[in-house]
Design a protein around this motif. Structure first.
Motif, PDB file in Angstrom:
ATOM      1  N   HIS A 210     -22.371  79.626   7.977  1.00 50.39           N
ATOM      2  CA  HIS A 210     -20.836  79.581   8.522  1.00 50.39           C
ATOM      3  C   HIS A 210     -20.740  79.899  10.020  1.00 50.39           C
ATOM      4  N   GLY A 211     -21.725  79.569  10.574  1.00 47.49           N
ATOM      5  CA  GLY A 211     -21.856  79.610  12.155  1.00 47.49           C
ATOM      6  C   GLY A 211     -22.006  80.909  12.738  1.00 47.49           C
ATOM      7  N   ASN A 212     -22.244  81.827  12.079  1.00 48.13           N
ATOM      8  CA  ASN A 212     -22.545  83.432  12.653  1.00 48.13           C
ATOM      9  C   ASN A 212     -23.964  83.256  13.174  1.00 48.13           C
TER      10      ASN A 212
ATOM     11  N   GLU B 195     -19.590  74.856  21.163  1.00 51.15           N
ATOM     12  CA  GLU B 195     -19.636  74.846  19.658  1.00 51.15           C
ATOM     13  C   GLU B 195     -19.296  73.430  19.055  1.00 51.15           C
ATOM     14  N   THR B 196     -18.745  72.574  19.796  1.00 49.03           N
ATOM     15  CA  THR B 196     -18.259  71.525  19.138  1.00 49.03           C
ATOM     16  C   THR B 196     -19.017  70.386  19.660  1.00 49.03           C
TER      17      THR B 196
ATOM     18  N   ASN C 113     -20.392  59.844  23.667  1.00 52.77           N
ATOM     19  CA  ASN C 113     -19.015  60.583  23.495  1.00 52.77           C
ATOM     20  C   ASN C 113     -19.237  62.097  23.444  1.00 52.77           C
ATOM     21  N   GLY C 114     -20.168  62.648  23.157  1.00 47.11           N
ATOM     22  CA  GLY C 114     -20.527  64.036  23.103  1.00 47.11           C
ATOM     23  C   GLY C 114     -20.354  64.690  21.554  1.00 47.11           C
ATOM     24  N   ASN C 115     -19.901  63.759  20.749  1.00 48.64           N
ATOM     25  CA  ASN C 115     -19.664  64.017  19.126  1.00 48.64           C
ATOM     26  C   ASN C 115     -20.984  64.097  18.352  1.00 48.64           C
ATOM     27  N   PRO C 116     -21.435  65.313  18.132  1.00 46.12           N
ATOM     28  CA  PRO C 116     -22.715  65.129  17.504  1.00 46.12           C
ATOM     29  C   PRO C 116     -23.114  63.991  16.239  1.00 46.12           C
ATOM     30  N   ASN C 117     -22.055  64.073  15.589  1.00 49.14           N
ATOM     31  CA  ASN C 117     -22.145  62.837  14.615  1.00 49.14           C
ATOM     32  C   ASN C 117     -22.230  61.401  15.029  1.00 49.14           C
ATOM     33  N   ASP C 118     -22.083  61.084  16.344  1.00 50.11           N
ATOM     34  CA  ASP C 118     -22.011  59.927  16.884  1.00 50.11           C
ATOM     35  C   ASP C 118     -23.319  59.307  17.374  1.00 50.11           C
ATOM     36  N   THR C 119     -24.485  60.184  17.335  1.00 44.58           N
ATOM     37  CA  THR C 119     -25.624  59.904  17.954  1.00 44.58           C
ATOM     38  C   THR C 119     -26.228  58.863  16.924  1.00 44.58           C
ATOM     39  N   TYR C 120     -27.121  57.764  17.599  1.00 43.40           N
ATOM     40  CA  TYR C 120     -27.600  57.040  16.880  1.00 43.40           C
ATOM     41  C   TYR C 120     -28.844  56.382  17.477  1.00 43.40           C
ATOM     42  N   ILE C 121     -29.848  55.912  16.830  1.00 40.61           N
ATOM     43  CA  ILE C 121     -31.009  55.342  17.274  1.00 40.61           C
ATOM     44  C   ILE C 121     -30.860  53.670  17.267  1.00 40.61           C
ATOM     45  N   ASN C 122     -30.935  53.000  18.461  1.00 39.65           N
ATOM     46  CA  ASN C 122     -30.894  51.460  18.346  1.00 39.65           C
ATOM     47  C   ASN C 122     -32.419  51.008  18.706  1.00 39.65           C
ATOM     48  N   LEU C 123     -32.982  50.580  17.523  1.00 39.16           N
ATOM     49  CA  LEU C 123     -34.343  50.098  17.460  1.00 39.16           C
ATOM     50  C   LEU C 123     -34.026  48.511  17.424  1.00 39.16           C
ATOM     51  N   THR C 124     -34.176  48.094  18.643  1.00 40.50           N
ATOM     52  CA  THR C 124     -33.672  46.739  19.051  1.00 40.50           C
ATOM     53  C   THR C 124     -35.424  45.797  18.326  1.00 40.50           C
ATOM     54  N   THR C 125     -36.391  46.218  19.013  1.00 33.80           N
ATOM     55  CA  THR C 125     -37.488  45.632  18.712  1.00 33.80           C
ATOM     56  C   THR C 125     -38.748  46.403  18.179  1.00 33.80           C
ATOM     57  N   LEU C 126     -39.313  46.187  16.906  1.00 33.87           N
ATOM     58  CA  LEU C 126     -40.307  46.922  16.333  1.00 33.87           C
ATOM     59  C   LEU C 126     -41.299  45.956  15.785  1.00 33.87           C
ATOM     60  N   ASN C 127     -41.987  45.356  16.801  1.00 32.02           N
ATOM     61  CA  ASN C 127     -43.254  44.156  16.301  1.00 32.02           C
ATOM     62  C   ASN C 127     -44.314  44.587  16.300  1.00 32.02           C
ATOM     63  N   PHE C 128     -45.477  44.143  15.350  1.00 28.28           N
ATOM     64  CA  PHE C 128     -46.956  44.337  15.543  1.00 28.28           C
ATOM     65  C   PHE C 128     -47.490  43.323  14.522  1.00 28.28           C
TER      66      PHE C 128
ATOM     67  N   GLN D  15     -22.567  75.179  28.135  1.00 25.05           N
ATOM     68  CA  GLN D  15     -23.701  75.095  29.340  1.00 25.05           C
ATOM     69  C   GLN D  15     -23.403  73.441  29.905  1.00 25.05           C
ATOM     70  N   LEU D  16     -23.090  73.241  30.952  1.00 23.21           N
ATOM     71  CA  LEU D  16     -22.811  71.932  31.632  1.00 23.21           C
ATOM     72  C   LEU D  16     -24.350  71.345  32.138  1.00 23.21           C
ATOM     73  N   ILE D  17     -24.969  70.327  31.520  1.00 24.57           N
ATOM     74  CA  ILE D  17     -26.067  70.115  31.944  1.00 24.57           C
ATOM     75  C   ILE D  17     -26.174  68.404  32.417  1.00 24.57           C
ATOM     76  N   GLU D  18     -26.941  68.300  33.253  1.00 26.34           N
ATOM     77  CA  GLU D  18     -27.164  66.827  33.699  1.00 26.34           C
ATOM     78  C   GLU D  18     -28.924  66.816  34.123  1.00 26.34           C
ATOM     79  N   ILE D  19     -29.643  66.306  33.117  1.00 31.12           N
ATOM     80  CA  ILE D  19     -30.979  66.114  33.297  1.00 31.12           C
ATOM     81  C   ILE D  19     -31.440  64.757  33.023  1.00 31.12           C
ATOM     82  N   THR D  20     -32.227  64.022  34.052  1.00 31.45           N
ATOM     83  CA  THR D  20     -32.894  62.771  34.079  1.00 31.45           C
ATOM     84  C   THR D  20     -34.581  63.255  33.823  1.00 31.45           C
ATOM     85  N   PHE D  21     -35.053  62.076  33.001  1.00 32.47           N
ATOM     86  CA  PHE D  21     -36.667  62.379  33.051  1.00 32.47           C
ATOM     87  C   PHE D  21     -37.310  61.094  32.844  1.00 32.47           C
ATOM     88  N   LYS D  22     -38.569  61.302  33.072  1.00 32.17           N
ATOM     89  CA  LYS D  22     -39.356  59.833  32.811  1.00 32.17           C
ATOM     90  C   LYS D  22     -41.055  60.219  32.946  1.00 32.17           C
TER      91      LYS D  22
END
Length: 389
Positions: free
Chosen positions: A136-138, A319-320, A358-373, A270-277
């Protein structure tokens, strides 16, 4: 001459005797005085907890020593247990074998109603904290009492003020469970320390952390007891609640990551801006952080090639909403071979991104352009887009 020598010996013995008596008296006082203040310190701790927490709090003892951290006073709270009220009634929120504070001895003689007691350092030993969000979000960690006065008056009424120069968390653990998202995070063998001055408006905090991390989402283990290390230098802007990372380097198992950015606390989240590599990394390091079902027994696996990852996480955690995400992972012409398999997997090419625009959790996706072996003479090529249901 003999009289002179005898007289000087007499004076020396007398001086040594006086010095010995003085030192003995000081030691006796350092041992005895804390016993006099013991009940006062215990009452102050109880009052502070009752004034600030909406939970059941128990502890076995509060001790005071002038010798352990001399010339500072050392206050220790033993066997602390915090238990939740409704809707998590009787569930344990936090336990700690020992939480200790150091402060100037003169702080003990202050009138806490007029002048806050300044605490200089904190150490938590063998702590266990359990964070939970139900369906319930508690949340079970919303246990601080709401302020019924403005910030200024609340600050004036506070019995304690933190002027921390260093803090430590030793051999502790943390768990987080979100029933709605089916997410579980476990941090064990946590050792963390930080040094800085928190009383200044702007200062610098140097931290070192080491722990074992496990992350499970919807029955998939993305990390299982992976060793995580982090050395971070953080700029503190306390008036603006902004914390800026610089000169930071961490490890997930053997995968090194460098990152920078900031976190800013706001009323809505919390407003965040993190870059990493990762500055440099082999393909085995990539296999080491894959979900356990896909990578097992890596100790004897032969690998070649490299793996690169970089990304930016930017936006508001509320929360959203979640921050926008743009993470790129690339590997070219890599290979690996398990010792009990006859063939090598080679010519591995990976080009993948994790995105949220856009910050909507449901709009997160993974684009697997290439997976070759390639396995022996068989070549496999694939691509996919994975979205939230």
């Amino acid at each position: 001459i003999f009289t002179y020598i005898f007289y000087n010996r007499f004076l020396m013995k007398k001086a040594l005797k006086i010095t010995g008596i003085t030192l003995f008296s000081i030691i006796v006082l350092l041992i005895a005085i804390p016993l006099i203040f013991q009940s006062q310190i215990k009452g102050m701790v109880k009052d502070y907890i009752n004034d600030n927490l909406n939970a059941q709090v128990e502890f076995s003892d509060v001790s005071l020593s002038f010798l352990r951290s001399f010339p500072q006073a050392h206050v220790s709270v033993s066997n602390l247990i915090i238990t939740n009220f409704h809707p998590f009634k009787d569930e344990t929120f936090l336990t700690a074998k020992d939480i200790s504070f150091t402060m100037s001895i003169k702080e003990l003689f202050k009138n806490a109603d007029e002048d806050p007691i300044i605490i200089n350092s904190i150490a938590i030993n063998e702590g266990l904290i359990t964070l939970k969000t139900d369906i319930h979000g508690n949340t079970n960690y919303s246990i601080t009492k709401e302020d019924k006065t403005n910030t200024e008056s609340t600050t004036q009424k506070s019995s304690f003020k933190f002027d921390i120069k260093d803090y430590k968390i030793n051999n502790s653990a943390l768990t987080y469970a979100d029933e709605a998202s089916k997410m579980f995070v476990s941090v064990s063998e946590l050792n963390h320390e930080g040094k800085g001055i928190f009383s200044a408006d702007k200062s610098e905090l140097s931290t070192k952390s080491e722990a074992h991390l496990s992350i499970t989402m919807d029955s998939t283990n993305y990390l299982k007891n992976n060793l995580v290390k982090l050395d971070a230098l953080i700029d503190l802007d306390l008036p603006n609640d902004t914390y800026t990372f610089k000169e930071n380097k961490g490890f997930i198992n053997q995968l090194p990551l460098e990152f920078n950015g900031f976190v800013e606390l706001k009323k809505e989240g919390q407003l965040i801006e993190i870059t990493f590599k990762n500055p440099e990394s082999s393909f085995k390091d990539f296999l080491a952080v894959m979900p356990e079902r896909y990578a097992k027994n890596l100790g004897n696996v032969e690998t070649s090639g490299d793996f690169k990852v970089e990304g930016i996480i930017k936006g508001l955690i509320s929360e959203t909403t979640i921050p926008t995400i743009d993470i790129k992972m690339v590997s070219d012409n890599a290979s690996f071979k398990y010792p009990n398999l006859p063939k090598r997997v080679e010519s591995i090419s990976i080009n993948a991104t994790v995105k949220n625009d856009n910050g909507n959790p449901n709009d997160t996706y993974i684009n697997l352009t290439t997976l070759n072996f390639k396995i022996d003479q068989d070549v496999f090529k694939s691509s996919a887009i994975l979205t939230c249901p």
